[in-house]
Design an enzyme around this catalytic site. Structure first.
Site, PDB file in Angstrom:
ATOM      1  N   HIS A 180       0.864  -1.188   0.000  1.00  0.00           N
ATOM      2  CA  HIS A 180       0.000   0.000   0.000  1.00  0.00           C
ATOM      3  C   HIS A 180       0.896   1.231   0.000  1.00  0.00           C
ATOM      4  O   HIS A 180       1.692   1.439   0.920  1.00  0.00           O
ATOM      5  CB  HIS A 180      -0.930  -0.003   1.214  1.00  0.00           C
ATOM      6  CG  HIS A 180      -2.005  -1.036   1.108  1.00  0.00           C
ATOM      7  ND1 HIS A 180      -2.467  -1.757   2.183  1.00  0.00           N
ATOM      8  CD2 HIS A 180      -2.703  -1.470   0.018  1.00  0.00           C
ATOM      9  CE1 HIS A 180      -3.420  -2.590   1.767  1.00  0.00           C
ATOM     10  NE2 HIS A 180      -3.570  -2.440   0.460  1.00  0.00           N
ATOM     11  N   GLU A 183       1.771   3.795   2.952  1.00  0.00           N
ATOM     12  CA  GLU A 183       2.214   3.282   4.251  1.00  0.00           C
ATOM     13  C   GLU A 183       3.737   3.358   4.351  1.00  0.00           C
ATOM     14  O   GLU A 183       4.444   2.351   4.457  1.00  0.00           O
ATOM     15  CB  GLU A 183       1.650   1.867   4.440  1.00  0.00           C
ATOM     16  CG  GLU A 183       0.123   1.912   4.499  1.00  0.00           C
ATOM     17  CD  GLU A 183      -0.579   0.569   4.344  1.00  0.00           C
ATOM     18  OE1 GLU A 183       0.089  -0.470   4.427  1.00  0.00           O
ATOM     19  OE2 GLU A 183      -1.811   0.566   4.136  1.00  0.00           O
ATOM     20  N   GLU A 382       0.885  -4.459  11.063  1.00  0.00           N
ATOM     21  CA  GLU A 382       0.529  -3.045  10.877  1.00  0.00           C
ATOM     22  C   GLU A 382       1.393  -2.288  11.873  1.00  0.00           C
ATOM     23  O   GLU A 382       1.191  -2.402  13.088  1.00  0.00           O
ATOM     24  CB  GLU A 382      -0.944  -2.800  11.214  1.00  0.00           C
ATOM     25  CG  GLU A 382      -1.927  -3.579  10.372  1.00  0.00           C
ATOM     26  CD  GLU A 382      -2.462  -2.794   9.176  1.00  0.00           C
ATOM     27  OE1 GLU A 382      -1.910  -1.728   8.847  1.00  0.00           O
ATOM     28  OE2 GLU A 382      -3.438  -3.269   8.592  1.00  0.00           O
TER      29      GLU A 382
HETATM   30  O1  0X9 Z   1      -6.860  -3.843   4.697  1.00  0.00           O
HETATM   31  C1  0X9 Z   1      -5.705  -4.212   4.501  1.00  0.00           C
HETATM   32  O2  0X9 Z   1      -5.288  -4.619   3.422  1.00  0.00           O
HETATM   33  C2  0X9 Z   1      -4.687  -4.129   5.646  1.00  0.00           C
HETATM   34  N1  0X9 Z   1      -4.920  -2.967   6.410  1.00  0.00           N
HETATM   35  S1  0X9 Z   1      -4.400  -1.542   5.775  1.00  0.00           S
HETATM   36  O3  0X9 Z   1      -4.899  -0.469   6.581  1.00  0.00           O
HETATM   37  N2  0X9 Z   1      -2.824  -1.493   5.840  1.00  0.00           N
HETATM   38  O4  0X9 Z   1      -4.834  -1.458   4.421  1.00  0.00           O
HETATM   39  C3  0X9 Z   1      -4.860  -5.363   6.491  1.00  0.00           C
HETATM   40  C4  0X9 Z   1      -4.130  -6.492   5.904  1.00  0.00           C
HETATM   41  C5  0X9 Z   1      -4.724  -7.766   6.302  1.00  0.00           C
HETATM   42  N3  0X9 Z   1      -4.475  -8.772   5.345  1.00  0.00           N
HETATM   43  C6  0X9 Z   1      -5.476  -9.343   4.582  1.00  0.00           C
HETATM   44  N4  0X9 Z   1      -6.627  -8.797   4.515  1.00  0.00           N
HETATM   45  N5  0X9 Z   1      -5.211 -10.472   3.989  1.00  0.00           N
HETATM   46 ZN    ZN Z   2      -1.813  -1.665   4.085  1.00  0.00          ZN
END
Ligand code: 0X9
Ligand code: ZN
Length: 439
Positions: A180, A183, A382
């Site tokens: 992302h 980040e 995170e």
């Molecule tokens: O939503 C996400 O992709 C992640 N949080 S973020 O705020 N960095 O975007 C969480 C990642 C969790 N992983 C999966 N969903 N597989």
């Molecule tokens: Zn992320």
């Protein structure tokens, strides 16, 4: 109804102006509100707001009742939105960021000066990070190399730093960051770790590269990362073309992986931040990452994907909270990592399953690593903070964040080592866990 219409129209205008402007996207007087829904009805209101998704940007998506939701709100919407939200008696509302642009401007002063090498007191551009990786590989050419695993949508190299003292025969660790784009702390921490792995004289750190081969991708989404520097600091996705008539670009590279793809918690709308793309691995970046991981999967023992923010240690799966046989073992290792982090500055991380702690989110990389390869250990992090600065974490936190994350890494690898040793003893439960399954 009237409220909804006003919000929709103003936000539609905003969406258009953001799309067509080639200039830097400004966030003057944008505030980040933290809402804490106290009832299911209040949670539904936030979900509706999230689904409207026009100009209001969710920094952290809607979780369960009682869990905070961080929403960035443009100034002209604040007047409409706040009274509507606070009319609800219980909804907790506080302002977490007063002016997003002020944070971005402050951060801009600390971006690495041109021609200077990374020093982890400022954030580097993609060029700075790539130069650092190339220079490190050159300086340690006996054990390190930069591999280009493919090309991004906009034609940039997708660089993986490979560290191997064993001639690529040891158990391998995959570590990616900045999938992302916004980040930034994840990428900065990643280069810090690379520097430690290659240059530290600390025997515990040296041992990390004696026992394991490392495949490290500090910028998994280079196009998006460049875009956060040149145009929109809050960009999350890739920069690929979509079918959107509005000209919206990019897919969420953490909703685009080929395991339980598009089974919930991702969006089919190209303008959304969690747009999953047309098909699994439609994004060249995730395709290249997964193709590369396939080549090391038979000896990979750890798949680690690092994000920000919230201070979470996240266990698969994200598509559902299905428990798997080694779930408790993952929890134990996650908790050991959490304790290691806390020992240094008392920074508190929370450990748990993605769905339980966040929200369902299918198509994530860790789901793929766990579901397809059943890699011995699969975790997402995170990093800092818990929302005061959110994605715009001040550069003076790069080193502390990196140090505590290094502590976590040392702890997790120690746990992996134990499991490899246990593997020598036949029929032990841990040994089973360490044997990679074929895809
Ligand atoms: O939503 C996400 O992709 C992640 N949080 S973020 O705020 N960095 O975007 C969480 C990642 C969790 N992983 C999966 N969903 N597989
Ligand atoms: Zn992320």
């Amino acid at each position: 109804m009237k409220f909804a219409l006003v919000v929709t129209l103003t936000l539609l205008g905003l969406a258009f102006s953001n799309q067509i402007s080639a200039e830097r996207v400004k966030y003057d007087n944008y505030k980040v509100y933290r809402f804490i829904p106290q009832t299911e009805e209040e949670r539904q209101v936030l979900i509706q707001l999230q689904e409207s998704n026009l100009g209001v940007k969710f920094w952290k998506g809607v979780k369960s009742v009682g869990q905070p939701v961080d929403v960035m709100v443009p100034p002209h919407v604040q007047m409409d939105l706040l009274p509507a939200m606070t009319r609800r008696e219980n909804m907790g509302v506080s302002v977490f960021v007063e002016d997003v642009q002020k944070l971005i401007d402050q951060e801009a002063l600390t971006i690495l000066k041109e021609g200077r090498a990374l020093d982890w007191t400022s954030y580097g551009t993609l060029a700075d990070i790539y130069e650092f990786l190339d220079a490190q590989a050159a300086a340690h050419s006996d054990i390190a190399e930069v591999i280009s695993i493919g090309t991004s949508f906009e034609g940039r190299d997708l660089k993986v730093l490979s560290i191997s003292k064993s001639g690529n025969t040891k158990p391998a660790i995959w570590y990616d960051a900045t999938i992302h784009a916004r980040e930034w702390i994840s990428g900065a921490t990643c280069t810090y770790i690379v520097n430690e792995l290659l240059n530290s004289a600390d025997p515990a750190i040296v041992q990390l590269t004696v026992d394991f081969d490392w495949k490290i991708m500090c910028v998994a989404n280079p196009d998006g990362y460049v875009y956060t520097h040149t145009t929109d600091r809050m960009w999350r996705k890739t920069r690929s073309n979509t079918t959107s008539p509005l000209g919206c670009k990019g897919a969420d590279p953490n909703r685009n992986w080929g395991y339980q793809f598009n089974t919930g918690g991702s969006s089919g709308l190209p303008c959304d931040d969690t747009y999953h793309g047309t098909t699994a691995f439609s994004q060249v970046e995730t395709k290249a990452m997964s193709d590369y991981f396939n080549t090391i999967a038979d000896r990979a023992v750890f798949f680690l994907s690092v994000h920000s923010y919230s201070q979470f240690i996240l266990l698969p799966y994200g598509y559902s909270n299905t428990r798997y046989p080694d779930y408790n073992e993952y929890m134990r290792i996650g908790n050991a990592a959490k304790a290691a982090i806390a020992r240094r500055y008392n920074t508190q991380f929370t450990v748990g399953n993605i769905v339980d702690l966040l929200y369902p989110a299918s198509g994530g990389s860790v789901d793929w690593a766990k579901g397809i390869h059943d890699t011995s250990l699969v975790l997402a992090f995170e990093l800092r903070d818990t929302g005061r600065y959110g994605f715009i974490l001040p550069a003076d936190q790069i080193i502390p964040s990196s140090l505590e994350f290094l502590d976590a890494l040392l702890e997790m690898v120690a746990q992996l080592r134990d499991r490899i040793e246990a593997k020598q003893q036949p029929r032990s439960a841990s040994a089973e866990l360490l044997m990679p399954k074929k895809a």
